[in-house]
Structures are given as structure tokens and as C-alpha cells.
Design a protein around this motif. Structure first.
Motif, PDB file in Angstrom:
ATOM      1  N   GLY A 140       0.788  -1.230   0.000  1.00 44.94           N
ATOM      2  CA  GLY A 140       0.000   0.000   0.000  1.00 44.94           C
ATOM      3  C   GLY A 140       0.816   1.273   0.000  1.00 44.94           C
ATOM      4  N   SER A 141       2.060   1.198   0.504  1.00 44.49           N
ATOM      5  CA  SER A 141       2.877   2.416   0.595  1.00 44.49           C
ATOM      6  C   SER A 141       4.225   2.298  -0.107  1.00 44.49           C
ATOM      7  CB  SER A 141       3.104   2.778   2.071  1.00 44.49           C
ATOM      8  OG  SER A 141       1.875   3.008   2.721  1.00 44.49           O
ATOM      9  N   GLY A 142       4.525   1.129  -0.676  1.00 43.10           N
ATOM     10  CA  GLY A 142       5.762   0.964  -1.445  1.00 43.10           C
ATOM     11  C   GLY A 142       7.023   0.976  -0.608  1.00 43.10           C
ATOM     12  N   PHE A 158      -2.598   8.387  11.805  1.00 44.71           N
ATOM     13  CA  PHE A 158      -3.816   7.801  11.261  1.00 44.71           C
ATOM     14  C   PHE A 158      -4.805   8.867  10.795  1.00 44.71           C
ATOM     15  CE2 PHE A 158      -2.398   4.231  14.006  1.00 44.71           C
ATOM     16  CZ  PHE A 158      -2.368   3.233  13.042  1.00 44.71           C
ATOM     17  N   SER A 159      -4.830  10.003  11.491  1.00 41.32           N
ATOM     18  CA  SER A 159      -5.798  11.042  11.146  1.00 41.32           C
ATOM     19  C   SER A 159      -5.557  11.610   9.756  1.00 41.32           C
ATOM     20  CB  SER A 159      -5.756  12.170  12.189  1.00 41.32           C
ATOM     21  OG  SER A 159      -4.478  12.800  12.192  1.00 41.32           O
ATOM     22  N   GLN A 160      -4.287  11.722   9.375  1.00 46.05           N
ATOM     23  CA  GLN A 160      -3.949  12.241   8.047  1.00 46.05           C
ATOM     24  C   GLN A 160      -3.666  11.133   7.035  1.00 46.05           C
ATOM     25  OE1 GLN A 160      -1.424  15.718   7.706  1.00 46.05           O
ATOM     26  NE2 GLN A 160      -1.429  16.001   9.918  1.00 46.05           N
ATOM     27  N   GLY A 161      -3.568   9.900   7.520  1.00 44.92           N
ATOM     28  CA  GLY A 161      -3.310   8.781   6.622  1.00 44.92           C
ATOM     29  C   GLY A 161      -1.920   8.820   6.019  1.00 44.92           C
ATOM     30  N   ILE A 162      -0.913   9.138   6.846  1.00 45.24           N
ATOM     31  CA  ILE A 162       0.461   9.209   6.351  1.00 45.24           C
ATOM     32  C   ILE A 162       1.404   8.492   7.311  1.00 45.24           C
ATOM     33  CG2 ILE A 162       0.173  11.374   5.077  1.00 45.24           C
ATOM     34  CD1 ILE A 162       1.417  12.837   7.456  1.00 45.24           C
ATOM     35  N   ILE A 163       2.576   8.167   6.807  1.00 46.17           N
ATOM     36  CA  ILE A 163       3.596   7.529   7.622  1.00 46.17           C
ATOM     37  C   ILE A 163       4.953   8.159   7.316  1.00 46.17           C
ATOM     38  CG2 ILE A 163       3.932   5.674   5.931  1.00 46.17           C
ATOM     39  CD1 ILE A 163       4.520   3.803   8.285  1.00 46.17           C
ATOM     40  N   HIS A 164       5.737   8.383   8.359  1.00 46.21           N
ATOM     41  CA  HIS A 164       7.075   8.946   8.225  1.00 46.21           C
ATOM     42  C   HIS A 164       8.059   7.798   8.063  1.00 46.21           C
ATOM     43  CE1 HIS A 164      10.989  10.341   9.818  1.00 46.21           C
ATOM     44  NE2 HIS A 164      10.650  11.480   9.260  1.00 46.21           N
ATOM     45  N   VAL A 165       8.849   7.841   6.990  1.00 45.04           N
ATOM     46  CA  VAL A 165       9.757   6.742   6.664  1.00 45.04           C
ATOM     47  C   VAL A 165      11.190   7.258   6.572  1.00 45.04           C
ATOM     48  CG1 VAL A 165      10.359   5.021   4.908  1.00 45.04           C
ATOM     49  CG2 VAL A 165       7.967   5.514   5.391  1.00 45.04           C
ATOM     50  N   THR A 166      12.128   6.490   7.131  1.00 49.48           N
ATOM     51  CA  THR A 166      13.552   6.786   6.976  1.00 49.48           C
ATOM     52  C   THR A 166      14.129   5.769   6.012  1.00 49.48           C
ATOM     53  OG1 THR A 166      13.698   7.621   9.241  1.00 49.48           O
ATOM     54  CG2 THR A 166      15.764   7.063   8.144  1.00 49.48           C
ATOM     55  N   GLY A 167      14.543   6.254   4.830  1.00 45.34           N
ATOM     56  CA  GLY A 167      14.990   5.356   3.769  1.00 45.34           C
ATOM     57  C   GLY A 167      16.492   5.262   3.644  1.00 45.34           C
ATOM     58  N   VAL A 175       4.916   9.195   3.214  1.00 52.11           N
ATOM     59  CA  VAL A 175       4.134   8.464   2.218  1.00 52.11           C
ATOM     60  C   VAL A 175       2.723   8.232   2.755  1.00 52.11           C
ATOM     61  CG1 VAL A 175       6.101   7.314   1.157  1.00 52.11           C
ATOM     62  CG2 VAL A 175       4.978   6.242   3.093  1.00 52.11           C
ATOM     63  N   PRO A 176       1.752   8.164   1.862  1.00 48.87           N
ATOM     64  CA  PRO A 176       0.373   7.919   2.305  1.00 48.87           C
ATOM     65  C   PRO A 176       0.159   6.444   2.674  1.00 48.87           C
ATOM     66  CG  PRO A 176       0.464   8.076  -0.085  1.00 48.87           C
ATOM     67  CD  PRO A 176       1.844   8.403   0.405  1.00 48.87           C
ATOM     68  N   ILE A 177      -0.839   6.208   3.531  1.00 44.37           N
ATOM     69  CA  ILE A 177      -1.246   4.847   3.876  1.00 44.37           C
ATOM     70  C   ILE A 177      -2.683   4.667   3.396  1.00 44.37           C
ATOM     71  CG2 ILE A 177      -1.241   3.090   5.688  1.00 44.37           C
ATOM     72  CD1 ILE A 177      -0.043   5.116   7.570  1.00 44.37           C
ATOM     73  N   GLY A 178      -2.939   3.599   2.685  1.00 38.74           N
ATOM     74  CA  GLY A 178      -4.291   3.326   2.201  1.00 38.74           C
ATOM     75  C   GLY A 178      -5.213   2.869   3.311  1.00 38.74           C
ATOM     76  N   SER A 179      -6.498   2.905   3.047  1.00 40.19           N
ATOM     77  CA  SER A 179      -7.495   2.547   4.071  1.00 40.19           C
ATOM     78  C   SER A 179      -7.366   1.086   4.494  1.00 40.19           C
ATOM     79  CB  SER A 179      -8.904   2.813   3.538  1.00 40.19           C
ATOM     80  OG  SER A 179      -9.147   2.063   2.355  1.00 40.19           O
ATOM     81  N   HIS A 180      -7.030   0.216   3.536  1.00 38.07           N
ATOM     82  CA  HIS A 180      -6.862  -1.202   3.877  1.00 38.07           C
ATOM     83  C   HIS A 180      -5.663  -1.406   4.798  1.00 38.07           C
ATOM     84  CE1 HIS A 180      -9.950  -2.902   1.230  1.00 38.07           C
ATOM     85  NE2 HIS A 180      -9.615  -1.954   0.370  1.00 38.07           N
ATOM     86  N   ALA A 181      -4.588  -0.667   4.526  1.00 39.10           N
ATOM     87  CA  ALA A 181      -3.390  -0.775   5.374  1.00 39.10           C
ATOM     88  C   ALA A 181      -3.685  -0.224   6.771  1.00 39.10           C
ATOM     89  CB  ALA A 181      -2.223  -0.023   4.735  1.00 39.10           C
ATOM     90  N   ILE A 182      -4.411   0.888   6.823  1.00 40.04           N
ATOM     91  CA  ILE A 182      -4.769   1.472   8.128  1.00 40.04           C
ATOM     92  C   ILE A 182      -5.584   0.477   8.944  1.00 40.04           C
ATOM     93  CG2 ILE A 182      -6.207   3.215   9.247  1.00 40.04           C
ATOM     94  CD1 ILE A 182      -5.303   5.194   7.106  1.00 40.04           C
ATOM     95  N   ASN A 183      -6.555  -0.159   8.297  1.00 37.51           N
ATOM     96  CA  ASN A 183      -7.394  -1.134   8.985  1.00 37.51           C
ATOM     97  C   ASN A 183      -6.561  -2.324   9.477  1.00 37.51           C
ATOM     98  OD1 ASN A 183     -10.015  -2.289   9.764  1.00 37.51           O
ATOM     99  ND2 ASN A 183      -9.620  -3.755   8.121  1.00 37.51           N
ATOM    100  N   ALA A 184      -5.634  -2.784   8.641  1.00 38.22           N
ATOM    101  CA  ALA A 184      -4.788  -3.919   9.003  1.00 38.22           C
ATOM    102  C   ALA A 184      -3.865  -3.568  10.174  1.00 38.22           C
ATOM    103  CB  ALA A 184      -3.965  -4.366   7.799  1.00 38.22           C
ATOM    104  N   ILE A 185      -3.316  -2.345  10.149  1.00 41.46           N
ATOM    105  CA  ILE A 185      -2.426  -1.908  11.235  1.00 41.46           C
ATOM    106  C   ILE A 185      -3.199  -1.789  12.543  1.00 41.46           C
ATOM    107  CG2 ILE A 185      -0.976  -0.013  12.085  1.00 41.46           C
ATOM    108  CD1 ILE A 185      -0.340   0.589   9.122  1.00 41.46           C
TER     109      ILE A 185
END
Length: 291
Positions: A140-142, A158-167, A175-185
Motif C-alpha cells: 500500500g505504501s511501497g 492515522f488522522s492524516q493517513g500518512i507515515i514517516h519513513v527513513t529510507g 508516504v500515504p497509507i491506504g485505508s486497507h493498510a490502516i485497517n490492518a495496522i
């Protein structure tokens, strides 16, 4: 030269914040250079351009892949450029040398229907709920595998549907998180709370703060045996994320940013993947394409 290489590897770890995995790769490639220099009685002050070319020919004669030779040359160039910056040598002996071109292989991926079939399962099993959260996050977020295992609870909004990633290279991106990923998390967090885990990592490990990359790979392999019709590994899901997004949006720059690629040429492999998909459709449906 060994002392200089050890110092260089320490610099990559402490100053450049490179991962242990990346540093191990550098060490492995530079060890090949050390072996060549020992056999030819060379030091970092005496090695020249012709020696680097000879070294690469030797690697080629051992039937190493072009990609492996490219990586070895890249490590050598980084090392010698480091010595130039420190003014220990006047110029890099690897300057201007090009490694053999590697054939571009299209990444193996899963189509949309295969992904839907694999992820649309219901379960009450704690480990499987955790695995589904990891699968949904990568697809969902690559995310890269290294990014997934290092996610902290505070990285998710969760409120904004985003996640902070250190690459790679310690570079941050949102990056954004999809609704399915949010539900799974959220399902996993409910189970995680019952386990009373005192850990800030989203996916804790048994004897470490976070789950190990190898454990994730093994869990995905096991998941595929029961719920998919083919092998699944983390990078395949990242490929699926990119190719499915590009098929729909045709926005290569957006895909590049979401994947965290510093160079768009890295992302362009998915344009070839998209064309292959179109080519397959043509071959299957056009009356003048059929044999």
C-alpha cells in the motif's frame, strides 16, 4: 591499504549513516581490490588507472555478473574519491572507468487480482494479523523491507493517513497509507496491546527491538504457501505497488517520490514493465498479432 579501507568503512558508518548491510557490501567488494593489490604488490599510492582496468578484467574472467562488477567498481570509486578528499592521493585511479553494462531485468511482480486474492482474507490469528499488516504496508505504501522493520509507533499519523519513513542514506520521506493498510495496522495494534509489548517499534522482534528482515521474508514465504498461487517476497510487493500505480496514473515522478528513488532512471524500469503489460494485451487480443 587495509587500514585506509577500514577507516573508510568507519566513515561510512559514523558520518554517512550507512546501514550495516551496505557497509558489508562495500567491505566485500573492497576485499577483492585488496586481494588484487597484494598479488601485484600495489598500495593506494601506487595503483593506477591501468591496474583498475586489469582488476575488473580479472573479475570478469571469474564469470562474475556485470552487476557485481559494477558494484565493485562503484565501491572502489567511492574509496578513492574519499582518499582524494583527504588529500592522501592527488587523483582517483578509477576516474573515467566504466563497468560493463548489465542487462536490465524486469522485476517479477503480481497483478492486481493476485494481490486482492492474497490480501482479502479473514483471520483471528495474531501472527497472521501482524503479517497482513506488514503485507498491506509494503504493497500500500511501497516501503522497502529495511523501512518496514524500522517503523516506530509515532511514525504513523492515522488522522492524516500518512507515515514517516527513513529510507536509504538516512533520507526521510512522507508516504500515504491506504485505508486497507490502516485497517490492518489497527487490527494488529489491538492484538499488540493484548501482548503488553513495551516497545516503540510497530513490529517488535523476539530478542530485538524490531522484527528482523529475515523473519519477515520467512513469514511472507509461509503466507504465500497458504494464500497465494506463487512465491511472495517483500521487494515483489514494492514492485507491485509501483507498477500498479504507474499503470493507473502514468505519473513517473510521483512514483519516484513515493518509492524514495533519488534518481528517476531507477524508477524508469516500471515504464518497461508497463509496456510489457500493454504488449501482452496486444499479443493476446489483436487479430494481426496472433499466430
Amino acid at each position: 591499504m587495509q587500514n585506509e579501507i577500514n577507516s573508510f568503512l568507519l566513515y561510512l558508518k559514523q558520518q554517512k549513516n550507512y546501514s550495516d548491510h551496505t557497509i558489508d557490501n562495500y567491505k566485500r567488494d573492497l576485499d577483492k581490490l585488496i586481494d588484487y593489490c597484494k598479488k601485484n604488490n600495489l598500495s593506494f599510492q601506487t595503483i593506477q588507472n591501468l591496474h583498475i582496468k586489469s582488476w575488473l578484467k580479472g573479475l570478469h574472467s571469474k564469470n562474475l555478473s556485470p552487476k557485481t562488477i559494477q558494484r565493485s567498481l562503484s565501491a572502489a570509486k567511492s574509496f578513492f574519491n574519499h582518499l582524494v578528499v583527504l588529500e592522501k592521493i592527488p587523483h582517483s585511479p578509477a576516474y573515467g572507468i566504466k563497468a560493463p553494462k548489465a542487462a536490465k531485468k524486469l522485476p517479477k511482480t503480481l497483478d492486481v487480482d493476485q494481490m486482492q486474492q492474497a490480501l482479502n482474507i479473514k483471520t483471528d490469528d495474531t501472527l497472521l494479523i501482524r503479517d497482513l499488516a506488514m503485507l498491506e504496508l509494503i504493497y500500500g505504501s511501497g516501503l522497502r523491507l529495511s523501512e518496514l522493520v524500522n517503523i516506530k509507533l509515532q511514525d504513523i499519523d492515522f488522522s492524516q493517513g500518512i507515515i514517516h519513513v527513513t529510507g536509504k542514506g538516512n533520507k526521510d520521506r512522507i508516504v500515504p497509507i491506504g485505508s486497507h493498510a490502516i485497517n490492518a495496522i489497527q487490527q494488529w495494534l489491538t492484538k499488540r496491546q493484548l501482548l503488553a509489548l513495551q516497545n516503540e517499534c510497530l513490529f517488535p522482534g523476539k530478542s530485538a527491538p524490531s522484527i528482523s528482515p529475515r523473519t519477515v521474508q520467512k513469514r511472507f514465504e509461509k503466507f504465500a504457501q497458504y494464500y497465494a498461487d506463487r512465491h511472495i517476497h517483500p521487494h515483489m510487493l514494492r514492485h507491485a505497488f509501483a507498477s500498479h500505480l504507474l499503470e493507473s496514473s502514468k505519473d513517473l515522478v510521483a512514483v519516484q517520490k513515493l518509492l524514495g528513488h533519488s534518481d528517476i532512471s531507477t524508477t524508469q524500469i516500471y515504464t518497461h514493465l508497463d509496456f510489457q503489460h500493454l504488449s501482452d494485451i496486444y499479443d493476446q487480443t489483436h487479430p494481426r498479432a496472433k499466430k
